[in-house]
Design a protein around this motif. Sequence first.
Motif: not given
Ligand code: FE2
Length: 288
Positions: A99, A101, A251, A267
Amino acid sequence: MALLEIRDLRPEFGSEVIGLDPSVPLDAETRRELKALFDERGLLVFRDINGADLRFQTYISELLGEDGLVDPDDLPIFEMLVSNREERGGAPFGRLLFHCDMMWIEKGCTALSLFGQNVEQPAIPTLFASAANGWNTLPDDLRARVEGRFAVHCQDATAQRGGSIPEDVLVSTFAVEERLTLPIGYTHPRTGQTLLYVCPQMTHHIEGLDHDESEAMLETLFDHFYAEEQILEHHWREGDLVIWDNITLQHARPNVSMQGPARTLRKVMVPCPLNFATGIATYSKVGD
Ligand SMILES: [Fe+2]
């Protein structure tokens, strides 16, 4: 001026950058070099960059993911963790299908980065696939079948994609459902590259096809897109910083267990998702 050594990780995308001093701000020549490399290669890996604190990670992620100048004194610093240990960590367990984000928000997230904060071995890797490579290598007959077609994306299509999804896959549930319709051959807003813009986690269906036709077409595209020889695996160590173009690159990860080795990755999302209230999810597995 930095003396950076560049090592390609795959012929089509991904480079390791060796020799970067993680300071804020970086000098102008280093900024230009990294920005050009990022747009060309889509993913940069910096290993053993232990001086890369959250401020530096935010700075370099903003620098690479956005076109405008970044003000080092006014960075949108917001800590997020992907972790199977930290209570406030996201995606704490399970397998993640490929996917981008925030794929359900146009221009929602241009770049992502992860920093290996607490990584015990053997660490579960992060997998990457390039949508530019996916489109460029699409067989002519398949490209002709999808050209001009549109796909509908949502926050998590996993639970709606039928029985072929393994039971260890993580399912995210959102309070508000959002959808976005985009061409399957999608033009990257910054680089102008054409991308194969579908993914198994978030693409709900292809417009104009019935359910079975849409599923069959998506599975054919996924078989091409995520063929084993097209995947870059990043095997985590503490002190790794990986930054990637979240529109060009998708990813995924194999199953992460909360009882397994510690895997806490810090992140940063660009832009900072403080306004993305609907991005807050609760987690379960397909088999739950
Ligand atoms: Fe993700």
